[in-house]
Each structure stands twice: as C-alpha cells, then as structure tokens.
Scaffold this active site. Structure first.
Site, PDB file in Angstrom:
ATOM      1  N   THR A  23     -27.544   8.067   1.440  1.00  0.00           N
ATOM      2  CA  THR A  23     -26.528   7.080   1.067  1.00  0.00           C
ATOM      3  C   THR A  23     -27.039   5.673   1.364  1.00  0.00           C
ATOM      4  O   THR A  23     -27.763   5.485   2.350  1.00  0.00           O
ATOM      5  CB  THR A  23     -25.239   7.333   1.884  1.00  0.00           C
ATOM      6  OG1 THR A  23     -24.757   8.643   1.579  1.00  0.00           O
ATOM      7  CG2 THR A  23     -24.149   6.321   1.550  1.00  0.00           C
ATOM      8  N   GLU A  52     -24.845  12.867   6.331  1.00  0.00           N
ATOM      9  CA  GLU A  52     -26.307  12.683   6.284  1.00  0.00           C
ATOM     10  C   GLU A  52     -26.988  13.621   7.287  1.00  0.00           C
ATOM     11  O   GLU A  52     -28.007  14.246   6.984  1.00  0.00           O
ATOM     12  CB  GLU A  52     -26.663  11.222   6.597  1.00  0.00           C
ATOM     13  CG  GLU A  52     -26.247  10.265   5.497  1.00  0.00           C
ATOM     14  CD  GLU A  52     -26.405   8.798   5.853  1.00  0.00           C
ATOM     15  OE1 GLU A  52     -26.374   7.984   4.928  1.00  0.00           O
ATOM     16  OE2 GLU A  52     -26.557   8.462   7.041  1.00  0.00           O
ATOM     17  N   GLY A  55     -25.125   2.773   8.956  1.00  0.00           N
ATOM     18  CA  GLY A  55     -24.629   1.449   8.588  1.00  0.00           C
ATOM     19  C   GLY A  55     -23.618   1.540   7.446  1.00  0.00           C
ATOM     20  O   GLY A  55     -22.667   0.760   7.377  1.00  0.00           O
ATOM     21  N   GLY A  56     -23.814   2.525   6.581  1.00  0.00           N
ATOM     22  CA  GLY A  56     -22.863   2.747   5.475  1.00  0.00           C
ATOM     23  C   GLY A  56     -21.757   3.724   5.838  1.00  0.00           C
ATOM     24  O   GLY A  56     -20.906   4.041   5.003  1.00  0.00           O
ATOM     25  N   ASP A  66     -33.577   9.646   2.283  1.00  0.00           N
ATOM     26  CA  ASP A  66     -32.519   8.761   2.778  1.00  0.00           C
ATOM     27  C   ASP A  66     -33.138   7.500   3.381  1.00  0.00           C
ATOM     28  O   ASP A  66     -34.323   7.495   3.746  1.00  0.00           O
ATOM     29  CB  ASP A  66     -31.668   9.493   3.829  1.00  0.00           C
ATOM     30  CG  ASP A  66     -30.296   8.855   4.024  1.00  0.00           C
ATOM     31  OD1 ASP A  66     -30.018   7.796   3.417  1.00  0.00           O
ATOM     32  OD2 ASP A  66     -29.495   9.419   4.792  1.00  0.00           O
ATOM     33  N   GLY A  67     -32.331   6.471   3.498  1.00  0.00           N
ATOM     34  CA  GLY A  67     -32.752   5.224   4.129  1.00  0.00           C
ATOM     35  C   GLY A  67     -32.471   5.258   5.626  1.00  0.00           C
ATOM     36  O   GLY A  67     -32.127   6.302   6.187  1.00  0.00           O
ATOM     37  N   ALA A  68     -32.613   4.117   6.273  1.00  0.00           N
ATOM     38  CA  ALA A  68     -32.306   3.996   7.707  1.00  0.00           C
ATOM     39  C   ALA A  68     -31.982   2.541   8.015  1.00  0.00           C
ATOM     40  O   ALA A  68     -32.353   1.634   7.255  1.00  0.00           O
ATOM     41  CB  ALA A  68     -33.502   4.453   8.548  1.00  0.00           C
TER      42      ALA A  68
HETATM   43  C1  5RP Z   1     -25.752   5.008   5.463  1.00  0.00           C
HETATM   44  C2  5RP Z   1     -27.116   4.920   6.033  1.00  0.00           C
HETATM   45  C3  5RP Z   1     -28.128   4.129   5.282  1.00  0.00           C
HETATM   46  O1  5RP Z   1     -29.241   4.929   5.060  1.00  0.00           O
HETATM   47  C4  5RP Z   1     -28.527   2.925   6.058  1.00  0.00           C
HETATM   48  O2  5RP Z   1     -27.344   2.212   6.400  1.00  0.00           O
HETATM   49  C5  5RP Z   1     -29.472   2.023   5.257  1.00  0.00           C
HETATM   50  O3  5RP Z   1     -28.762   1.440   4.218  1.00  0.00           O
HETATM   51  P1  5RP Z   1     -29.455   0.506   3.133  1.00  0.00           P
HETATM   52  O4  5RP Z   1     -30.374   1.362   2.326  1.00  0.00           O
HETATM   53  O5  5RP Z   1     -28.265   0.003   2.315  1.00  0.00           O
HETATM   54  O6  5RP Z   1     -30.159  -0.599   3.854  1.00  0.00           O
HETATM   55  O7  5RP Z   1     -27.426   5.445   7.075  1.00  0.00           O
HETATM   56  O8  5RP Z   1     -24.861   5.677   6.312  1.00  0.00           O
END
Ligand code: 5RP
Length: 220
Positions: free
Chosen positions: A28, A103, A96-97, A81-83
């Site tokens: 996400t 996740e 953060g999201g 996934d991102g971080a």
């Molecule tokens: C969402 C997450 C996202 O991977 C993290 O917040 C990074 O978000 P972005 O790709 O918008 O910088 O953990 O719950």
C-alpha cells in the site's frame, strides 16, 4: 528527479521480480501505486493479486487484475511493498498509510519481501519516522500509557480509522536500537493489534532508487 519519480523507478524495477503465472502480494502507498500501474501492463502473465488494503484493492480492480483472498492460498512467492524507513539489516518502519496490519499478514505468507523505496527512506537507526501502532479503540488510553513507558511520545492519528475499524497511535521520539526486541515488546501490550516494526519478518530484497539509478540490495 523528484521523490515521486524515484518512487516510480523503484516500483517499476520490481516488475522483474514478479513470478509468471503467480499470485502477487501487493502493499500500500504512493510507491506501490506505481507498482500496481506497472503490473497492469503484465496482467495477462499473472493469476492475480493479494492486496493489503482497500485502497490497493480498488486500484488493482480498476486495472482488471483479479483479487484473491488469503483463504484461497497458503503461500505466495513475492510481496512488493514500500516502507517509511529501512535500516541496514532490512528492518522497516511501515504503516504511514495505516495499512500495517494487512501488510504484515500478507508479508507473513510471502516467500520473498521486495521493498521498494526512494533513497530518503534508508536510515542508520529506525525511529525518526513516528512508529504507527494499530489499536483496538477501547484500549486507546491504556496502550498510550504503555507506549509512553517504553520511552515514546504517543499521538492519536486524528480522524483516521483503519480498514479493520481500529485506531492508529503514532509514537514519536523513539530511537530503535534493537528493532526485534522493540517489535516483540510492543506485541505484548494488550489492545495492540499490530505495530509498524517489520523486524522479525523484514525485507529480503531492497530496490533503492536514487538519481544515479535503482540499486538492488539482497539481505545477507
Ligand atoms: C502504508 C505503508 C507504506 O508502505 C509506507 O507508508 C510508504 O508509503 P509511500 O510509498 O507512500 O511513501 O507502510 O501503510
């Protein structure tokens, strides 16, 4: 390059890790949104996706990518996934999201976690980014007191409800020297659903985008 262009570069690099004819685990966030858009271009070569949030599910569905339930699957080969932060040992802060619980669940059934990030997310020590903790609503005050006892400054994420109907408390001011120990300690607090430390199950591969290109790092 802008930060969003770097996120896109990392996301598109992850397409080469997608296993043909498999179900892909999808995270996400804004970086993952680029991955989903890229995945649409190869949707005839995958069976579909397992999503970690309502937002990602909607985007996947809009591209015509079939969605699977975890009830149908025991294991998937790859989760992308991102971080919010990632350290040298590939431990991460995520959430953060606000999608940290789903996740973590999808990551738990994945053989390989591919983390896609722009270079600003790489840190020596986790904790500058406030650590998200998903909390059952009635436990909010109790959990906040326990989080303060662990040395952080808990702040309720105002006006935010997770996909699971819970609250998020963001913990500021932590310097996380031992991410596995901190993740374990947070898991012991009654009322905590999930914490945003991904240390016990960290990333396996990091695709880190900088102006010079996307560097591929594999956890040793
Ligand atoms: C969402 C997450 C996202 O991977 C993290 O917040 C990074 O978000 P972005 O790709 O918008 O910088 O953990 O719950």
């Amino acid at each position: 390059m802008t930060q969003d262009e770097l996120k896109k570069a990392a996301a598109l690099a992850a397409l080469q890790d997608v296993v043909e004819d498999s179900i892909v685990g999808v995270g996400t966030g804004s970086t993952v949104n680029h991955f989903i858009d890229g995945l649409a271009g190869m949707r005839d070569r995958i069976r579909g996706a397992i999503s970690s949030s309502e937002a990602s599910s909607q985007r996947l569905a809009a591209h015509g990518i079939p969605l699977f339930s975890l009830d149908d699957i025991e294991e998937i080969p790859v989760y992308v996934d991102g971080a919010d932060e990632i350290d040298d040992g590939f431990c991460m802060i995520k959430g953060g999201g606000g999608a940290l619980t789903r996740e973590k669940i999808v990551a738990a059934v994945s053989q390989r976690f591919i983390c896609i990030c722009d270079a600003s997310k790489k840190v020596a020590t986790l904790g500058r980014f406030p650590l998200p903790v998903e909390v059952v609503p009635m436990a909010r005050a109790h959990v906040a007191r326990e989080l303060a006892r662990l040395g952080g400054s808990p702040r309720l994420r105002e006006g935010f409800i997770t996909d699971n109907g819970n609250l998020i408390i963001d913990v500021h001011g932590l310097s996380i020297k031992d991410p596995v120990a901190m993740e374990t300690a947070l898991n012991q607090i009654v009322g905590v659903v999930t914490n945003g430390l991904f240390a016990r199950r960290g990333a396996d591969v990091l695709l880190l985008a900088a102006a010079t290109g996307v560097e591929r790092q594999v956890r040793s």
